[in-house]
Enzyme design. Structure first.
Site, PDB file in Angstrom:
ATOM      1  N   HIS A 174      -3.608   6.859   3.324  1.00 30.01           N
ATOM      2  CA  HIS A 174      -3.982   5.567   2.739  1.00 30.01           C
ATOM      3  C   HIS A 174      -5.286   5.132   3.395  1.00 30.01           C
ATOM      4  CE1 HIS A 174      -4.167   1.484   1.566  1.00 30.01           C
ATOM      5  NE2 HIS A 174      -3.681   0.972   2.687  1.00 30.01           N
ATOM      6  N   ASN A 217     -10.276  -0.609   0.738  1.00 29.63           N
ATOM      7  CA  ASN A 217      -8.822  -0.430   0.674  1.00 29.63           C
ATOM      8  C   ASN A 217      -8.350  -0.851  -0.713  1.00 29.63           C
ATOM      9  OD1 ASN A 217      -6.037  -0.741   0.805  1.00 29.63           O
ATOM     10  ND2 ASN A 217      -6.032  -1.666   2.850  1.00 29.63           N
ATOM     11  N   CYS A 269       0.818  -1.222   0.000  1.00 30.22           N
ATOM     12  CA  CYS A 269       0.000   0.000   0.000  1.00 30.22           C
ATOM     13  C   CYS A 269       0.849   1.268   0.000  1.00 30.22           C
ATOM     14  CB  CYS A 269      -0.941  -0.003   1.201  1.00 30.22           C
ATOM     15  SG  CYS A 269      -1.908  -1.499   1.304  1.00 30.22           S
TER      16      CYS A 269
END
Ligand code: ACO
Length: 345
Positions: free
Chosen positions: A271, A301, A135
């Site tokens: 994020h 996500n 990520c």
């Protein structure tokens, strides 16, 4: 070496590496996104596994996620986001010196997604490669782009975060399947005026936490273990604590290096891993939610795509103005983390 799945970065803190941007400044000149049309709601998931809209909403803040149709490639999604960013920046693909794609879900070991995007855009000659840091990939790739512009080895760089994570999900595992989604976001970087653009960076990794978020055989990885269907697995509660901690430490580091106070951050684009992680960190940093970009409710996500997707939405909604201090911050498997503070050009 023994495999430890209960390693905690928080209680065994690493010193953070941070630095002030040097050389020719660079800035984001345009952003673009692509999300698959197909949407999977929490209510859809209720019919597929033992979960509930109430649990997912309360524990993560996610309502929906976009899921690519079977057969969709990462490079196709990356190319769509790239075209939108190029249009927003008014840059022709022919002017690109470099194409960087952050992804943990490429279409295969090689060629890179970046080379496939380059081919689609008809931009031969530019340097193209992928960056894999889960990520954190997008922030790492941004830092590479900034370095090349700073040292005048590139003028115009396309940075993309693109993921088809649904290919890496076990839809019988409620612990992970409800969290992730597919999408792509892109940014075009160009040289900026002195004092504008990227001001400071904080980048780091702690491989001791490699077993915290994995995909495929935990000891050897998917290939050596001949794991034909690697699925995302994680130690959720530990990653949660690590994430809150690293968000706060990174925000503090990049602001200090840029010489601004935390309350001078105009917009934080984190994020999008879990609304509760973002909320807890924002409270401790002292940022009101009006100054935080959150769209996890719509996308879940999307790993390396989540920061550019949230940034594009903020730009489109007029939440980012020239001169604003914008903080981008990520964390992910590895363990990895990365943040940058920029003055919007
Ligand atoms: N629906 C219903 N119940 C569930 C679900 C679900 N989808 N998932 C878990 N549960 C249950 C568990 O089984 C457990 O039940 P039990 O108490 O009877 O054992 C209970 O809910 C609590 O489970 P926890 O895992 O402790 O739940 P938590 O509140 O920690 O939330 C979550 C889990 C959402 C994963 C959270 O820990 C989190 O967001 N962690 C961070 C993850 C992250 O940020 N990952 C980023 C890395 S991604 C990358 O790098 C690619």
């Amino acid at each position: 070496m023994a495999i430890s799945t209960n390693y905690r970065t928080r209680s065994d803190a690493v010193p953070l590496r941070s630095f002030k941007a040097k050389g020719r400044p660079s800035a984001i000149a345009g952003v673009g996104v692509y999300a698959p049309e197909r949407v999977l709601t929490n209510f859809d998931l209720e019919k597929m596994m033992d979960t509930s809209d109430k649990w997912i909403t309360e524990r993560t803040g996610i309502h929906r996620r976009h899921i690519a149709d079977e057969g969709t490639t990462t490079f196709e999604m990356a190319t769509r986001a790239a075209r939108a960013a190029l249009e927003a920046a008014e840059v022709s693909p022919k002017d690109l010196d470099m194409i960087l794609v952050g992804t943990s879900s490429p279409d295969g070991p090689f060629p890179s997604v970046a080379c496939r995007v380059q081919n689609e855009l008809d931009a031969p000659g530019s340097v193209a490669w992928d960056t894999l840091a889960a990520c954190t990939s997008f922030v790492y790739a941004l830092s590479i782009a900034d370095s090349f512009i700073a040292t005048e080895r590139a003028d115009t760089v396309l940075v993309i975060g693109a993921e088809v994570l649904s290919r890496l999900l076990d839809f019988t595992d409620r612990g992970t399947a409800v969290i992730f989604g597919d999408g792509a976001g892109a940014a075009v970087l160009k040289p900026a005026q002195e004092g504008a653009g990227f001001l400071s960076w904080c980048l780091g990794s702690d491989g001791r936490g490699f077993a915290q978020v994995t995909c495929g055989n935990i000891e050897k990885g998917a290939y050596a273990a001949k794991d034909a269907n690697p699925y995302i697995d994680m130690v959720g509660p530990d990653v949660f604590k690590f994430a809150v901690d690293i968000f706060i430490r990174q925000a503090t580091e990049v602001c200090a290096k840029a010489g601004i106070a935390l309350d001078e951050i105009d917009l934080w684009v984190p994020h999008q891993a879990n609304f509760r992680i973002i909320d807890a960190a924002a409270r401790r940093i002292g940022l009101p939610m009006e100054r935080v970009a959150v769209n996890i409710d719509e996308y879940g996500n999307t790993s390396s795509a989540s920061i550019p997707i949230a940034l594009e939405e903020a730009v489109r909604k007029g939440r980012v103005n020239s001169g604003d201090h914008v903080l981008l911050a990520g964390f992910g498997s590895g363990l990895t983390w990365g943040a940058t503070l920029l003055k919007w050009a």
